[in-house]
Design a protein around this motif. Structure first.
Motif, PDB file in Angstrom:
ATOM      1  N   ARG A  36     -62.067 -52.758-113.473  1.00  0.00           N
ATOM      2  CA  ARG A  36     -62.216 -51.350-113.057  1.00  0.00           C
ATOM      3  C   ARG A  36     -60.986 -50.954-112.252  1.00  0.00           C
ATOM      4  O   ARG A  36     -60.618 -51.648-111.298  1.00  0.00           O
ATOM      5  N   GLY A  38     -63.044 -57.295-100.971  1.00  0.00           N
ATOM      6  CA  GLY A  38     -64.282 -57.330-101.766  1.00  0.00           C
ATOM      7  C   GLY A  38     -64.261 -56.400-102.966  1.00  0.00           C
ATOM      8  O   GLY A  38     -65.236 -56.342-103.721  1.00  0.00           O
ATOM      9  N   ARG A  39     -63.180 -55.639-103.149  1.00  0.00           N
ATOM     10  CA  ARG A  39     -63.115 -54.769-104.334  1.00  0.00           C
ATOM     11  C   ARG A  39     -61.814 -55.042-105.074  1.00  0.00           C
ATOM     12  O   ARG A  39     -60.725 -54.898-104.502  1.00  0.00           O
ATOM     13  N   TYR A  40     -61.942 -55.482-106.303  1.00  0.00           N
ATOM     14  CA  TYR A  40     -60.778 -55.876-107.095  1.00  0.00           C
ATOM     15  C   TYR A  40     -60.757 -55.088-108.396  1.00  0.00           C
ATOM     16  O   TYR A  40     -61.748 -54.488-108.790  1.00  0.00           O
ATOM     17  N   GLN A  77     -68.530 -61.157-112.785  1.00  0.00           N
ATOM     18  CA  GLN A  77     -69.959 -60.888-112.638  1.00  0.00           C
ATOM     19  C   GLN A  77     -70.776 -61.959-113.343  1.00  0.00           C
ATOM     20  O   GLN A  77     -70.348 -62.530-114.347  1.00  0.00           O
ATOM     21  N   ARG A 100     -77.536 -45.489-108.626  1.00  0.00           N
ATOM     22  CA  ARG A 100     -76.586 -46.364-109.324  1.00  0.00           C
ATOM     23  C   ARG A 100     -75.595 -45.546-110.160  1.00  0.00           C
ATOM     24  O   ARG A 100     -75.873 -44.445-110.584  1.00  0.00           O
ATOM     25  N   ALA A 119     -72.865 -54.128-101.249  1.00  0.00           N
ATOM     26  CA  ALA A 119     -73.730 -54.457-102.390  1.00  0.00           C
ATOM     27  C   ALA A 119     -73.170 -55.665-103.134  1.00  0.00           C
ATOM     28  O   ALA A 119     -72.003 -55.697-103.483  1.00  0.00           O
ATOM     29  N   PHE A 120     -74.021 -56.672-103.354  1.00  0.00           N
ATOM     30  CA  PHE A 120     -73.513 -57.834-104.100  1.00  0.00           C
ATOM     31  C   PHE A 120     -74.263 -58.045-105.418  1.00  0.00           C
ATOM     32  O   PHE A 120     -73.856 -58.866-106.237  1.00  0.00           O
ATOM     33  N   LEU A 121     -75.351 -57.308-105.623  1.00  0.00           N
ATOM     34  CA  LEU A 121     -76.075 -57.448-106.895  1.00  0.00           C
ATOM     35  C   LEU A 121     -76.837 -56.148-107.149  1.00  0.00           C
ATOM     36  O   LEU A 121     -77.485 -55.630-106.249  1.00  0.00           O
ATOM     37  N   GLY A 130     -71.924 -59.484-108.331  1.00  0.00           N
ATOM     38  CA  GLY A 130     -70.488 -59.665-108.177  1.00  0.00           C
ATOM     39  C   GLY A 130     -70.236 -61.040-107.579  1.00  0.00           C
ATOM     40  O   GLY A 130     -70.610 -61.305-106.433  1.00  0.00           O
ATOM     41  N   ARG A 164     -68.200 -61.445-104.331  1.00  0.00           N
ATOM     42  CA  ARG A 164     -68.942 -61.137-103.098  1.00  0.00           C
ATOM     43  C   ARG A 164     -70.014 -62.193-102.820  1.00  0.00           C
ATOM     44  O   ARG A 164     -70.206 -62.614-101.685  1.00  0.00           O
TER      45      ARG A 164
HETATM   46  P1  AMP Z   1     -72.272 -52.402-110.374  1.00  0.00           P
HETATM   47  O1  AMP Z   1     -72.558 -52.498-111.808  1.00  0.00           O
HETATM   48  O2  AMP Z   1     -71.166 -51.462-110.033  1.00  0.00           O
HETATM   49  O3  AMP Z   1     -73.454 -52.200-109.496  1.00  0.00           O
HETATM   50  O4  AMP Z   1     -71.736 -53.833-109.984  1.00  0.00           O
HETATM   51  C1  AMP Z   1     -72.589 -54.934-109.772  1.00  0.00           C
HETATM   52  C2  AMP Z   1     -71.954 -55.829-108.755  1.00  0.00           C
HETATM   53  O5  AMP Z   1     -70.635 -56.177-109.157  1.00  0.00           O
HETATM   54  C3  AMP Z   1     -71.769 -55.169-107.405  1.00  0.00           C
HETATM   55  O6  AMP Z   1     -72.926 -55.284-106.625  1.00  0.00           O
HETATM   56  C4  AMP Z   1     -70.604 -55.935-106.839  1.00  0.00           C
HETATM   57  O7  AMP Z   1     -71.050 -57.122-106.247  1.00  0.00           O
HETATM   58  C5  AMP Z   1     -69.777 -56.289-108.048  1.00  0.00           C
HETATM   59  N1  AMP Z   1     -68.628 -55.377-108.169  1.00  0.00           N
HETATM   60  C6  AMP Z   1     -68.601 -54.128-108.698  1.00  0.00           C
HETATM   61  N2  AMP Z   1     -67.351 -53.608-108.655  1.00  0.00           N
HETATM   62  C7  AMP Z   1     -66.574 -54.552-108.074  1.00  0.00           C
HETATM   63  C8  AMP Z   1     -65.176 -54.624-107.746  1.00  0.00           C
HETATM   64  N3  AMP Z   1     -64.342 -53.640-108.032  1.00  0.00           N
HETATM   65  N4  AMP Z   1     -64.718 -55.760-107.163  1.00  0.00           N
HETATM   66  C9  AMP Z   1     -65.562 -56.783-106.885  1.00  0.00           C
HETATM   67  N5  AMP Z   1     -66.879 -56.774-107.176  1.00  0.00           N
HETATM   68  C10 AMP Z   1     -67.377 -55.679-107.758  1.00  0.00           C
END
Ligand code: AMP
Length: 447
Positions: free
Chosen positions: A116, A123-125, A130, A266, A288-290, A315, A318
């Motif tokens: 993305r 924590g955001r890459y 996943q 979401r 948020a980690f899941l 994630g 995380r």
């Molecule tokens: P999401 O589908 O966006 O809810 O993503 C599910 C999980 O993926 C999140 O709860 C995060 O733990 C992880 N996640 C989402 N985007 C990122 C990101 N850019 N970098 C790291 N982890 C991410």
């Protein structure tokens, strides 16, 4: 000496212990999910761009701003996957597995990199890993089961507990279905239309184009307005309300702590009804980690038969900060068997047959205990008559069917039917796990 190349912004290298940590979590979660009846699935990391636009939604941040799009040498419009669900649904629909009418649930787990184009921070890459699961069913036009939602959430909660995760919390919501969502959307638009100047430019546009997305905007400006949005829970139709109440009652009955968060919509368009997120204060801004939810229309949208579904994704980058000691699970026969494909559940398996919400509540803890004890348990659709459900259990070669009708429920017991001998015994709920363990231990291997 200065290195000539560096990892691209938003990506990182994991070397030695750091890589091993992620491997350990994936290994533990894979075996845990296999116990719950999930099979592995691997799909490509790039797909047709249109798959993501159609399923996740063109107005979502993930597609609108963050998708890595590219054209290949033949000019095909492709994209790196930003999440796993769309690819899994595409693959499962293409596999034709939904045409196996005898088996009503199909469950898969996956792990791998997602991409993305977001602003990198702790924590955001831009490339992250996943681990996710998807449960499809019941097939054949039956309504979604609250049981499936509760089990998927409980499966996470138990794994986190067994793996001694740092403190965390569970947020839960229902965002309704296409039938009741318009009422909520109308309320939201009425409440915020007069405040467009207080929203970020994206949300000012989205309030008309895709109003739900306004609720999960990441901009500070919008976030401060989020204090008083109308609640999705207040406008649920009778079907969505009943489903949500059953999910919360099953979770409460299993001592899973949660809080309802009406803002939890979401960031993806395909969700219906249940949405949930596991968060931890230990993670800082990216708490948020899941996250996951139900997506009852996506299979049909992508060309399959109408089939309800629910899934979550964690994630790993995380999660690795919260879980340092993932639970170790011995491999069981379930770890290697692909029973939905082979028509052959593991030897230590049972098929539950029940008909009512009351039975559902009474059974839930026993099913979870059985799975954690290494016995594979499955169920069909409670709407079907006994004969049909028994025929399904027989067709799928389950050694035992566990039947809970009104009489059994009143007696606090289950009918345990030996499918090969065609005999049946009545066993109190409290002793069910132990009884089955004894039976399996005494059972000669099938020739
Ligand atoms: P999401 O589908 O966006 O809810 O993503 C599910 C999980 O993926 C999140 O709860 C995060 O733990 C992880 N996640 C989402 N985007 C990122 C990101 N850019 N970098 C790291 N982890 C991410």
């Amino acid at each position: 000496m200065k290195p000539r190349y560096q990892a691209v912004r938003g990506t990182r290298d994991l070397i030695g212990a750091e890589a091993a940590k992620l491997d350990g979590i994936i290994h533990s979660l894979s075996r845990w999910c296999a116990r719950f009846g999930y099979e592995p699935i691997q799909t490509p990391i790039f797909e047709e761009e249109a798959l993501f636009t159609r399923s996740i939604g063109g107005e979502t941040d993930i597609v609108h701003k963050e998708l890595y799009r590219f054209e290949d040498r033949k000019g095909r419009k492709l994209a790196l996957r930003p999440e796993g669900t769309a690819g899994v649904v595409r693959a499962v629909v293409a596999s034709g597995v939904f045409n196996q009418s005898f088996c009503q649930h199909h469950r898969y787990y996956y792990s791998g990199p997602m991409f993305r184009y977001d602003r990198p921070q702790a924590g955001r890459y831009r490339q992250f890993s996943q681990f996710g699961v998807e449960c499809f069913g019941p097939t054949g036009g039956a309504p979604p089961l609250a049981f499936d939602d509760a089990e998927q959430i409980l499966m996470v909660d138990r794994w986190l507990r067994e793996s001694k995760c740092s403190p965390y919390a569970l947020k839960l919501n229902s965002i309704g279905c296409p039938e009741c969502r318009p009422a909520f959307v109308a309320q939201l638009q009425a409440a915020w239309r007069d405040h467009l100047a207080e929203l970020c430019p994206d949300c000012a546009r989205r309030l008309e184009a895709n109003p739900l997305r306004v609720l999960d905007c990441k901009s500070e400006k919008c976030y401060s307005r989020h204090g008083e949005p109308p609640s999705t829970l207040a406008t649920l139709c009778a079907g969505c309300r009943e489903h949500h109440d059953r999910v919360t009652s099953l979770l409460t009955g299993s001592k899973v702590a949660f809080t309802e968060d009406p803002r939890l919509v979401r960031g993806l368009d395909y969700y219906t009804r249940t949405t949930f997120e596991f968060v931890s204060g230990e993670l800082g801004a990216q708490s948020a980690f899941l996250g996951g939810g139900r997506y009852d229309n996506l299979v049909e949208d992508l060309g399959g038969p109408a089939t309800p579904a629910i899934g979550w994704a964690a994630g790993l980058d995380r999660l690795a900060n919260l879980v340092t000691d993932p639970v170790i699970i011995e491999p069981g026969e379930y770890a290697t068997v692909s029973w939905s494909a082979l028509l052959r559940p593991p030897e230590r398996s049972v098929f539950f047959i029940f008909f009512s919400t009351a039975a559902e509540g009474a059974l839930f803890p026993a099913i979870i205990d059985l799975k954690l004890a290494g016995v594979f348990a499955n169920w069909g659709s409670p709407g079907e008559p006994l004969k049909k459900q028994l025929a399904r259990a027989g067709k799928q070669n389950y050694p035992y069917a566990i039947i809970i009708g009104d009489d059994e429920l009143a007696a606090g017991a289950a009918g345990v039917r030996d499918m090969r001998q065609s005999t049946q015994e009545t066993v109190p709920f409290a002793g069910l796990v132990e009884y089955l363990q004894r039976k399996f231990a005494a059972r000669p291997p099938e020739s």
